[in-house]
Design a protein around this motif. Structure first.
Motif, PDB file in Angstrom:
ATOM      1  N   ARG A 166      -2.788  64.698 -40.032  1.00 48.54           N
ATOM      2  CA  ARG A 166      -2.889  64.079 -38.704  1.00 48.54           C
ATOM      3  C   ARG A 166      -4.258  64.369 -38.101  1.00 48.54           C
ATOM      4  NH1 ARG A 166       2.430  63.640 -36.206  1.00 48.54           N
ATOM      5  NH2 ARG A 166       1.519  64.199 -34.207  1.00 48.54           N
ATOM      6  N   VAL A 167      -4.859  63.370 -37.504  1.00 47.64           N
ATOM      7  CA  VAL A 167      -6.134  63.562 -36.820  1.00 47.64           C
ATOM      8  C   VAL A 167      -5.940  64.508 -35.631  1.00 47.64           C
ATOM      9  CG1 VAL A 167      -7.884  62.430 -35.394  1.00 47.64           C
ATOM     10  CG2 VAL A 167      -7.130  61.364 -37.528  1.00 47.64           C
ATOM     11  N   SER A 186      -5.996  63.318 -30.189  1.00 49.45           N
ATOM     12  CA  SER A 186      -4.841  62.944 -30.998  1.00 49.45           C
ATOM     13  C   SER A 186      -5.085  61.688 -31.823  1.00 49.45           C
ATOM     14  CB  SER A 186      -3.614  62.719 -30.097  1.00 49.45           C
ATOM     15  OG  SER A 186      -3.255  63.902 -29.427  1.00 49.45           O
ATOM     16  N   ALA A 187      -6.120  60.912 -31.462  1.00 50.01           N
ATOM     17  CA  ALA A 187      -6.349  59.649 -32.159  1.00 50.01           C
ATOM     18  C   ALA A 187      -7.819  59.258 -32.104  1.00 50.01           C
ATOM     19  CB  ALA A 187      -5.488  58.536 -31.551  1.00 50.01           C
ATOM     20  N   VAL A 188      -8.246  58.539 -33.141  1.00 50.89           N
ATOM     21  CA  VAL A 188      -9.626  58.054 -33.246  1.00 50.89           C
ATOM     22  C   VAL A 188      -9.595  56.598 -33.681  1.00 50.89           C
ATOM     23  CG1 VAL A 188     -11.796  58.247 -34.542  1.00 50.89           C
ATOM     24  CG2 VAL A 188     -10.631  60.321 -33.765  1.00 50.89           C
ATOM     25  N   LEU A 428      -0.574  46.323 -39.595  1.00 54.98           N
ATOM     26  CA  LEU A 428      -0.503  45.411 -38.457  1.00 54.98           C
ATOM     27  C   LEU A 428      -0.761  46.102 -37.126  1.00 54.98           C
ATOM     28  CD1 LEU A 428       2.470  43.073 -39.441  1.00 54.98           C
ATOM     29  CD2 LEU A 428       0.024  42.845 -39.914  1.00 54.98           C
ATOM     30  N   GLU A 429      -0.734  47.426 -37.098  1.00 58.71           N
ATOM     31  CA  GLU A 429      -1.060  48.171 -35.894  1.00 58.71           C
ATOM     32  C   GLU A 429      -2.512  48.654 -35.910  1.00 58.71           C
ATOM     33  OE1 GLU A 429       1.790  51.306 -35.294  1.00 58.71           O
ATOM     34  OE2 GLU A 429       3.504  49.946 -35.473  1.00 58.71           O
ATOM     35  N   ASN A 430      -3.258  48.209 -36.916  1.00 58.08           N
ATOM     36  CA  ASN A 430      -4.643  48.626 -37.152  1.00 58.08           C
ATOM     37  C   ASN A 430      -4.749  50.118 -37.468  1.00 58.08           C
ATOM     38  OD1 ASN A 430      -5.400  45.930 -35.492  1.00 58.08           O
ATOM     39  ND2 ASN A 430      -7.044  46.549 -36.898  1.00 58.08           N
ATOM     40  N   ARG A 431      -3.651  50.685 -37.991  1.00 60.63           N
ATOM     41  CA  ARG A 431      -3.707  52.045 -38.505  1.00 60.63           C
ATOM     42  C   ARG A 431      -4.400  52.031 -39.862  1.00 60.63           C
ATOM     43  NH1 ARG A 431       2.490  53.939 -38.167  1.00 60.63           N
ATOM     44  NH2 ARG A 431       2.686  51.965 -39.331  1.00 60.63           N
ATOM     45  N   VAL A 432      -5.257  52.999 -40.116  1.00 59.94           N
ATOM     46  CA  VAL A 432      -5.950  53.113 -41.395  1.00 59.94           C
ATOM     47  C   VAL A 432      -4.976  53.628 -42.450  1.00 59.94           C
ATOM     48  CG1 VAL A 432      -7.788  54.314 -42.634  1.00 59.94           C
ATOM     49  CG2 VAL A 432      -8.193  53.460 -40.318  1.00 59.94           C
ATOM     50  N   LEU A 433      -5.017  53.009 -43.631  1.00 62.40           N
ATOM     51  CA  LEU A 433      -4.094  53.378 -44.704  1.00 62.40           C
ATOM     52  C   LEU A 433      -4.780  54.228 -45.767  1.00 62.40           C
ATOM     53  CD1 LEU A 433      -2.247  49.966 -45.188  1.00 62.40           C
ATOM     54  CD2 LEU A 433      -1.709  51.847 -43.611  1.00 62.40           C
ATOM     55  N   GLY A 442      -2.916  58.911 -36.646  1.00 60.22           N
ATOM     56  CA  GLY A 442      -3.887  59.034 -35.575  1.00 60.22           C
ATOM     57  C   GLY A 442      -5.216  58.368 -35.838  1.00 60.22           C
ATOM     58  N   LEU A 443      -5.351  57.666 -36.971  1.00 59.84           N
ATOM     59  CA  LEU A 443      -6.637  57.032 -37.309  1.00 59.84           C
ATOM     60  C   LEU A 443      -6.483  55.515 -37.340  1.00 59.84           C
ATOM     61  CD1 LEU A 443      -9.597  57.596 -38.031  1.00 59.84           C
ATOM     62  CD2 LEU A 443      -8.916  57.613 -40.440  1.00 59.84           C
ATOM     63  N   TYR A 444      -7.358  54.830 -36.594  1.00 53.01           N
ATOM     64  CA  TYR A 444      -7.336  53.372 -36.475  1.00 53.01           C
ATOM     65  C   TYR A 444      -8.712  52.815 -36.808  1.00 53.01           C
ATOM     66  CZ  TYR A 444      -3.037  54.408 -33.961  1.00 53.01           C
ATOM     67  OH  TYR A 444      -1.786  54.874 -33.624  1.00 53.01           O
ATOM     68  N   ALA A 445      -8.754  51.557 -37.252  1.00 58.13           N
ATOM     69  CA  ALA A 445     -10.029  50.891 -37.523  1.00 58.13           C
ATOM     70  C   ALA A 445      -9.975  49.480 -36.979  1.00 58.13           C
ATOM     71  CB  ALA A 445     -10.342  50.867 -39.016  1.00 58.13           C
TER      72      ALA A 445
END
Length: 492
Positions: A166-167, A186-188, A428-433, A442-445
């Protein structure tokens, strides 16, 4: 001493272009404390130079009586990508696009109207003042009003994660002092604009000849977000695609973006007239310029490409207007009242991209190709033009303009590129896989860092899709990061 007097935020967004700014604003409006990072002096990145965003069924299209089917758009774009684009991402993007136009308006963005580009659909929502006004006059002021803290000349250089992946934080560095500071979060959201300006990544991740590619961007797309994501266990996915836009003149003495407004550049690189390769031979139906990504691909099939214009067609474009423009910088059909003076100035300055001669044979010699071969090509082209039939490549008759009136001009064409696309696979939530297709918690792109929109070629038939996706995916990232952070805080 610290870079910022606050060492904990709910969300850290890396990059202040359309994607990053939208993510920060949406998250702040959802109640998060947000830190927005910009590594350069000026916010906005390459989004500053954008002209408009894609949408279907928007209030502006309804006002203009424009009807475009969202499902037809989805099918066309996915087929265009050879099914390498993610149909689910396109479905959500299309369905949200009208609301995206409204959301931007609600946050201060003003529009000029809706139009098409080339042979594409009328999906391009042109905003007033270019992207610079969208970012600096509307979104950033609203974000700061809603509590977003903006740091310029500050980079994100490391992500921190707990034992479960977790970020938990990010390390930032000040450009002027080199000072570093760790920020708990908590998130980036990674929204750094791709890697077009990183020659090492371009040479390893794409097939493009970098000697012929001319990046027209902010210069800050160096792959920072991708490297951060990969270091956190993200899957490298969907790299290799640049958003090409056909022929472009390269002047080593000037920044590349200055050519965008040049009528000479549009006349040389964007018209469906006569192109030849380094051997003086035609190689394509030049009306491919109406799909600028295809035009870029076509140019790369040859080792070098030159456009040939005679004085007659230059005079015609001056009096009557061009055949094809370049976005809203040089509009389609615009009378080229400055083209002759720009050409004359380039000749006088002995610019390396332009050649002038009184005969075709002399022009060939100046361009370093066999005179008899270019003369043969021009003679055959003129004969076909006289018959109204392109016997080689089937170009429409209205673009078969004979090359007969000296003096003659040759222009060496590079391939222009706005950005790269892809690198991090997202859901679909723009979460990085990660490598197994599971979210890195906690990581999005967003924007050009996120894959899913294209295959091996950007689709300009629906103009505005790149920056439109940046706005959409940024806002989507901010919304879902807010839900994640709030849920995480409840669990803790």
């Amino acid at each position: 001493m610290s870079i910022i007097d606050q060492d904990q935020f709910d969300l850290v967004v890396v990059g202040t272009g359309a994607a990053g700014t939208s993510a920060a604003l949406e998250a702040a409006q959802k109640g998060l404390s947000v830190l927005l990072l910009e590594k350069g002096k000026t916010t906005g990145g390459s989004s500053n130079y954008t002209e408009g965003l894609f949408a279907v069924n928007s209030y502006l299209q309804k006002e203009q009586g424009i009807k475009v089917s969202g499902t037809d758009v989805l099918k066309e774009e996915v087929e265009y990508s050879k099914y390498r684009a993610d149909s689910r991402i396109w479905r959500n993007y299309v369905d949200d696009s009208a609301d995206m136009v409204q959301w931007l308006k609600d946050n201060g963005v003003e529009y000029e109207g809706v139009q098409a580009m080339g042979a594409g659909e009328a999906t391009w929502h042109i905003y007033k003042g270019m992207g610079f006004a969208v970012i600096h006059d509307a979104l950033l002021p609203q974000a700061e009003k809603d509590g977003v803290k903006v740091l310029t000349l500050t980079s994100a250089i490391k992500l921190f994660q707990d034992d479960d992946g977790r970020v938990t934080g990010v390390r930032i560095r000040a450009a002027k002092t080199g000072e570093e500071q760790d920020i708990k979060t908590s998130a980036v959201v990674l929204a750094t604009g791709g890697y077009l300006n990183n020659t090492d990544m371009m040479s390893h991740l794409t097939h493009y000849d970098l000697d012929r590619l001319t990046p027209v961007s902010s210069g800050k797309g160096t792959g920072d977000g991708l490297r951060l994501g990969w270091s956190a266990g993200a899957k490298q996915y969907g790299t290799g695609t640049a958003m090409l836009f056909g022929g472009y003149l390269k002047d080593p003495a000037e920044p590349s973006f200055k050519m965008m407004t040049s009528q000479m550049n549009a006349a040389a690189g964007q018209q469906p007239l006569l192109w030849v390769n380094e051997s003086g031979q035609r190689f394509v139906d030049e009306s491919v310029v109406y799909n600028f990504s295809y035009a870029g691909n076509a140019l790369y099939t040859q080792n070098a490409v030159y456009s040939i214009l005679d004085q007659g067609v230059i005079d015609r474009m001056s009096r009557e207007g061009n055949f094809m423009g370049l976005g809203v910088y040089v509009k389609r059909g615009e009378k080229m009242t400055q083209v002759q003076s720009e050409i004359d100035a380039a000749i006088a300055a002995e610019k390396s991209f332009i050649f002038k001669a009184n005969t075709i044979l002399e022009l060939a010699e100046k361009m370093g190709m066999a005179p008899e071969k270019l003369a043969e090509t021009v003679a055959h082209y003129n004969a076909d033009a006289g018959k109204g039939n392109d016997s080689k490549f089937g170009k429409p008759a209205e673009y078969m303009i004979p090359v007969t009136d000296g003096p003659y001009y040759g222009f060496k064409l590079n391939v222009g590129a706005f950005c790269t696309m892809g690198g991090l696979q997202v859901d679909l939530e723009n979460r990085v896989l990660d490598q197994k297709g599971q979210p890195v918690s906690g990581l999005y792109a967003a924007g050009n860092d996120a894959s899913g929109l294209v295959g091996d070629t950007y689709g300009p038939n629906m103009p505005g899709t790149c920056v439109g996706y940046a706005f959409f995916s940024g806002r989507n990232s901010g919304k879902n990061a807010a839900a994640y952070v709030k849920q995480d805080s409840v669990v803790l």
